[in-house]
Motif scaffolding. Structure first.
Motif, PDB file in Angstrom:
ATOM      1  N   GLY A 106       0.775  -1.231   0.000  1.00  0.00           N
ATOM      2  CA  GLY A 106       0.000   0.000   0.000  1.00  0.00           C
ATOM      3  C   GLY A 106       0.806   1.279   0.000  1.00  0.00           C
ATOM      4  O   GLY A 106       0.330   2.302   0.489  1.00  0.00           O
TER       5      GLY A 106
ATOM      6  N   HIS B 275       1.334   4.252  -4.210  1.00  0.00           N
ATOM      7  CA  HIS B 275       0.573   5.436  -4.628  1.00  0.00           C
ATOM      8  C   HIS B 275       1.334   6.730  -4.349  1.00  0.00           C
ATOM      9  O   HIS B 275       1.082   7.758  -4.976  1.00  0.00           O
ATOM     10  CB  HIS B 275      -0.816   5.468  -3.964  1.00  0.00           C
ATOM     11  CG  HIS B 275      -0.778   5.687  -2.486  1.00  0.00           C
ATOM     12  ND1 HIS B 275      -0.515   4.659  -1.599  1.00  0.00           N
ATOM     13  CD2 HIS B 275      -0.957   6.798  -1.748  1.00  0.00           C
ATOM     14  CE1 HIS B 275      -0.535   5.138  -0.374  1.00  0.00           C
ATOM     15  NE2 HIS B 275      -0.808   6.437  -0.432  1.00  0.00           N
TER      16      HIS B 275
ATOM     17  N   LYS C  76     -12.605  -5.797   2.213  1.00  0.00           N
ATOM     18  CA  LYS C  76     -11.682  -6.105   3.315  1.00  0.00           C
ATOM     19  C   LYS C  76     -12.080  -7.413   4.010  1.00  0.00           C
ATOM     20  O   LYS C  76     -11.218  -8.238   4.330  1.00  0.00           O
ATOM     21  CB  LYS C  76     -11.643  -4.954   4.323  1.00  0.00           C
ATOM     22  CG  LYS C  76     -10.885  -3.760   3.815  1.00  0.00           C
ATOM     23  CD  LYS C  76     -10.747  -2.698   4.894  1.00  0.00           C
ATOM     24  CE  LYS C  76      -9.849  -1.587   4.395  1.00  0.00           C
ATOM     25  NZ  LYS C  76      -9.267  -0.809   5.459  1.00  0.00           N
TER      26      LYS C  76
ATOM     27  N   HIS D 293      -5.401   4.279  -8.420  1.00  0.00           N
ATOM     28  CA  HIS D 293      -5.331   4.205  -6.957  1.00  0.00           C
ATOM     29  C   HIS D 293      -6.753   3.984  -6.487  1.00  0.00           C
ATOM     30  O   HIS D 293      -7.678   4.649  -6.961  1.00  0.00           O
ATOM     31  CB  HIS D 293      -4.802   5.502  -6.351  1.00  0.00           C
ATOM     32  CG  HIS D 293      -3.399   5.825  -6.756  1.00  0.00           C
ATOM     33  ND1 HIS D 293      -2.842   7.059  -6.532  1.00  0.00           N
ATOM     34  CD2 HIS D 293      -2.437   5.094  -7.358  1.00  0.00           C
ATOM     35  CE1 HIS D 293      -1.607   7.071  -6.980  1.00  0.00           C
ATOM     36  NE2 HIS D 293      -1.336   5.887  -7.489  1.00  0.00           N
ATOM     37  N   ASP D 294      -6.925   3.046  -5.582  1.00  0.00           N
ATOM     38  CA  ASP D 294      -8.267   2.832  -5.040  1.00  0.00           C
ATOM     39  C   ASP D 294      -8.191   2.357  -3.605  1.00  0.00           C
ATOM     40  O   ASP D 294      -7.138   2.004  -3.100  1.00  0.00           O
ATOM     41  CB  ASP D 294      -9.091   1.885  -5.913  1.00  0.00           C
ATOM     42  CG  ASP D 294      -8.536   0.468  -5.970  1.00  0.00           C
ATOM     43  OD1 ASP D 294      -7.514   0.179  -5.337  1.00  0.00           O
ATOM     44  OD2 ASP D 294      -9.129  -0.369  -6.662  1.00  0.00           O
ATOM     45  N   SER D 295      -9.345   2.397  -2.968  1.00  0.00           N
ATOM     46  CA  SER D 295      -9.459   1.973  -1.572  1.00  0.00           C
ATOM     47  C   SER D 295     -10.444   0.821  -1.494  1.00  0.00           C
ATOM     48  O   SER D 295     -11.512   0.878  -2.110  1.00  0.00           O
ATOM     49  CB  SER D 295      -9.961   3.132  -0.711  1.00  0.00           C
ATOM     50  OG  SER D 295      -9.054   4.201  -0.764  1.00  0.00           O
TER      51      SER D 295
ATOM     52  N   CYS E 237      -4.489  -1.679   4.203  1.00  0.00           N
ATOM     53  CA  CYS E 237      -4.075  -0.312   3.850  1.00  0.00           C
ATOM     54  C   CYS E 237      -5.271   0.486   3.349  1.00  0.00           C
ATOM     55  O   CYS E 237      -6.280  -0.072   2.925  1.00  0.00           O
ATOM     56  CB  CYS E 237      -2.984  -0.352   2.782  1.00  0.00           C
ATOM     57  SG  CYS E 237      -1.481  -1.179   3.347  1.00  0.00           S
ATOM     58  N   ASP E 238      -5.131   1.799   3.386  1.00  0.00           N
ATOM     59  CA  ASP E 238      -6.210   2.681   2.939  1.00  0.00           C
ATOM     60  C   ASP E 238      -6.240   2.853   1.430  1.00  0.00           C
ATOM     61  O   ASP E 238      -7.294   3.012   0.826  1.00  0.00           O
ATOM     62  CB  ASP E 238      -6.088   4.053   3.596  1.00  0.00           C
ATOM     63  CG  ASP E 238      -6.330   3.989   5.095  1.00  0.00           C
ATOM     64  OD1 ASP E 238      -7.130   3.134   5.530  1.00  0.00           O
ATOM     65  OD2 ASP E 238      -5.720   4.778   5.829  1.00  0.00           O
ATOM     66  N   VAL E 239      -5.048   2.848   0.797  1.00  0.00           N
ATOM     67  CA  VAL E 239      -4.961   3.076  -0.649  1.00  0.00           C
ATOM     68  C   VAL E 239      -4.014   2.052  -1.266  1.00  0.00           C
ATOM     69  O   VAL E 239      -2.951   1.764  -0.702  1.00  0.00           O
ATOM     70  CB  VAL E 239      -4.428   4.502  -0.956  1.00  0.00           C
ATOM     71  CG1 VAL E 239      -4.310   4.730  -2.455  1.00  0.00           C
ATOM     72  CG2 VAL E 239      -5.327   5.556  -0.320  1.00  0.00           C
ATOM     73  N   TYR E 240      -4.400   1.533  -2.414  1.00  0.00           N
ATOM     74  CA  TYR E 240      -3.574   0.588  -3.167  1.00  0.00           C
ATOM     75  C   TYR E 240      -3.363   1.120  -4.579  1.00  0.00           C
ATOM     76  O   TYR E 240      -4.184   1.870  -5.114  1.00  0.00           O
ATOM     77  CB  TYR E 240      -4.230  -0.791  -3.234  1.00  0.00           C
ATOM     78  CG  TYR E 240      -4.311  -1.463  -1.900  1.00  0.00           C
ATOM     79  CD1 TYR E 240      -3.212  -2.110  -1.363  1.00  0.00           C
ATOM     80  CD2 TYR E 240      -5.480  -1.430  -1.159  1.00  0.00           C
ATOM     81  CE1 TYR E 240      -3.274  -2.718  -0.116  1.00  0.00           C
ATOM     82  CE2 TYR E 240      -5.563  -2.040   0.085  1.00  0.00           C
ATOM     83  CZ  TYR E 240      -4.451  -2.679   0.596  1.00  0.00           C
ATOM     84  OH  TYR E 240      -4.518  -3.274   1.824  1.00  0.00           O
TER      85      TYR E 240
END
Length: 188
Positions: A8, A11, A34, A26-28, A46-49
């Motif tokens: 993660g 980005h 999850k 980039h996405d969440s 993670c919050d963003v990948y």
């Protein structure tokens, strides 16, 4: 120098962009994603990948599973390194600041991926070619790593992995190391 290799994080290095058939997004993950990931043993904490989409298909991500299945290779690589598959450069980025790495050569067969991701790695020798056809130099590399499959290699890919290893073994320096991403899955 400490090598930073974490899920993660790409980005922060690789912006969203599209060139031809290749796109960085980039996405969440949603709460449901999850939960599904955790149930499959593939947590998404993670919050963003960062994801690489090629021809509309997810090709690579910097999710925890990718990190977990590549961490051993990243820790072993030293000297002159050859990697087949550029992807988002997830394993290349930590190699650039790792002590003992003298050169990195990457073989990537998709022109759009090279144009999209390659400029982020100006010191890496990127060769636009098919790893199954490119003729590597003899005794040139300390480590060779194949990461050219969109999905985790399975038993259908085992012959491909064995052929790649046979083809590239003469390119290893004495005492060199050669492996493929998730090859243990293909042996099953």
């Amino acid at each position: 120098m400490e090598v930073s290799f974490k899920a993660g994080t790409m980005h922060k290095f690789l912006p969203p962009k599209k060139i031809g058939s290749a796109e960085i997004i980039h996405d969440s993950p949603s709460p449901i994603d999850k939960i599904r990931g955790a149930m499959r043993g593939m947590p998404l904490d993670c919050d963003v990948y960062t994801r690489l989409i090629v021809n509309g298909r997810l090709w690579m991500t910097d999710a925890e599973y990718e990190w977990r299945t590549n961490i051993m290779a990243v820790s072993k690589m030293t000297g002159d390194i050859l990697i087949a598959g550029l992807g988002i450069g997830f394993i290349i980025k930590p190699m650039l600041c790792k002590n003992g790495v003298t050169s990195i050569t990457v073989i990537e067969n998709n022109h759009d991926v090279v144009a999209l991701v390659g400029p982020r790695f100006p010191t890496v020798n990127i060769i636009e070619a098919d790893a199954r056809q490119w003729i590597p130099p003899k005794k040139a590399f300390d480590c060779i790593y194949f990461d050219i499959w969109a999905d985790v290699p399975n038993s259908d890919d085992w012959e491909d992995i064995k052929q790649l290893k046979r083809r590239y073994r003469p390119s290893l320096k004495q005492g060199g190391w050669i492996s493929a991403w998730c090859e243990w899955e293909a042996k099953r």
